[in-house]
Design a protein around this motif. Structure first.
Motif, mmCIF file in Angstrom:
data_model
loop_
_atom_site.group_PDB
_atom_site.id
_atom_site.type_symbol
_atom_site.label_atom_id
_atom_site.label_comp_id
_atom_site.label_asym_id
_atom_site.label_seq_id
_atom_site.Cartn_x
_atom_site.Cartn_y
_atom_site.Cartn_z
ATOM 1 N N UNK A 59 0.811 -1.220 0.000
ATOM 2 C CA UNK A 59 0.000 0.000 0.000
ATOM 3 C C UNK A 59 0.845 1.270 0.000
ATOM 4 N N UNK A 60 2.176 1.118 -0.079
ATOM 5 C CA UNK A 60 3.086 2.272 -0.050
ATOM 6 C C UNK A 60 2.809 3.167 1.154
ATOM 7 N N UNK A 61 2.586 2.549 2.296
ATOM 8 C CA UNK A 61 2.158 3.289 3.473
ATOM 9 C C UNK A 61 2.944 2.859 4.712
ATOM 10 N N UNK A 62 3.284 3.839 5.529
ATOM 11 C CA UNK A 62 3.886 3.587 6.827
ATOM 12 C C UNK A 62 2.915 4.075 7.895
ATOM 13 N N UNK A 63 2.885 3.359 9.012
ATOM 14 C CA UNK A 63 1.949 3.669 10.087
ATOM 15 C C UNK A 63 2.697 3.950 11.392
ATOM 16 N N UNK A 64 2.034 4.682 12.265
ATOM 17 C CA UNK A 64 2.532 4.852 13.622
ATOM 18 C C UNK A 64 1.345 4.648 14.557
ATOM 19 N N UNK A 65 1.329 3.499 15.213
ATOM 20 C CA UNK A 65 0.304 3.219 16.207
ATOM 21 C C UNK A 65 0.768 3.795 17.538
ATOM 22 N N UNK A 66 -0.039 4.678 18.091
ATOM 23 C CA UNK A 66 0.326 5.366 19.322
ATOM 24 C C UNK A 66 -0.685 5.005 20.406
ATOM 25 N N UNK A 67 -0.203 4.340 21.442
ATOM 26 C CA UNK A 67 -1.044 3.934 22.572
ATOM 27 C C UNK A 67 -0.583 4.639 23.851
ATOM 28 N N UNK A 68 -1.437 4.617 24.852
ATOM 29 C CA UNK A 68 -1.111 5.220 26.151
ATOM 30 C C UNK A 68 -0.575 6.634 25.972
ATOM 31 N N UNK A 69 -1.265 7.421 25.188
ATOM 32 C CA UNK A 69 -0.787 8.768 24.872
ATOM 33 C C UNK A 69 -0.768 9.658 26.098
ATOM 34 N N UNK A 70 0.233 10.536 26.117
ATOM 35 C CA UNK A 70 0.442 11.467 27.219
ATOM 36 C C UNK A 70 0.370 12.891 26.689
ATOM 37 N N UNK A 71 0.075 13.858 27.546
ATOM 38 C CA UNK A 71 0.055 15.261 27.089
ATOM 39 C C UNK A 71 1.366 15.679 26.429
ATOM 40 N N UNK A 72 2.480 15.134 26.885
ATOM 41 C CA UNK A 72 3.771 15.488 26.295
ATOM 42 C C UNK A 72 3.989 14.900 24.900
ATOM 43 N N UNK A 73 3.066 14.078 24.434
ATOM 44 C CA UNK A 73 3.126 13.593 23.060
ATOM 45 C C UNK A 73 2.508 14.590 22.079
ATOM 46 N N UNK A 74 1.912 15.646 22.606
ATOM 47 C CA UNK A 74 1.320 16.666 21.762
ATOM 48 C C UNK A 74 2.372 17.324 20.878
ATOM 49 N N UNK A 75 2.132 17.299 19.567
ATOM 50 C CA UNK A 75 3.098 17.828 18.604
ATOM 51 C C UNK A 75 2.513 17.703 17.198
ATOM 52 N N UNK A 76 3.207 18.307 16.260
ATOM 53 C CA UNK A 76 2.953 18.021 14.852
ATOM 54 C C UNK A 76 3.849 16.847 14.472
#
Length: 115
Positions: free
Chosen positions: A75-92
């Motif tokens: 699919x020519x695609x890369x993924x990033x599964x993000x679990x247990x997110x924290x406020x410090x993960x806030x970003x572009x």
């Protein structure tokens, strides 16, 4: 020239999950090094995770055990599964593709972790 289009960002509560996707416009996607970076307000851009053509992965210490990078070469695609997110993960979050010393960047997708 390779175009990268990210999607999947948004607003999520602490402890929640998101999956980012990055679609690449290339017929030789499987040969590319792929990575996710992020940049929070007032901070430098940092590497979050990368994956090479063989499938070997690498993670920043701050996301180990919570984030998973993967790729679907069909699919020519890369993924990033993000679990247990924290406020410090806030970003572009930015997608990067590289091969033979040439690198390309996506436009970024905003991830906000807040209650």
């Amino acid at each position: 020239q390779v175009q990268l289009v990210e999607s999947g960002g948004g607003l999520v509560q602490p402890g929640g999950s998101l999956r980012l996707s990055c679609a690449a416009s290339t017929n030789i996607f499987s040969y590319y090094y792929m990575a996710w970076h992020r940049q929070a307000p007032g901070k430098q851009r940092e590497l979050v995770a990368n994956i090479v053509s063989s499938g070997f992965t690498n993670y920043a210490d701050s996301v180990k055990g919570r984030f998973t990078i993967s790729r679907d070469n069909a699919k020519n695609t890369v993924y990033l599964q993000m679990n247990s997110l924290k406020p410090e993960d806030t970003a572009v979050y930015y997608c990067e593709a590289g091969r033979n010393g040439v690198y390309y960047w996506g436009q970024g997708t905003q991830v906000t972790v807040s209650s």
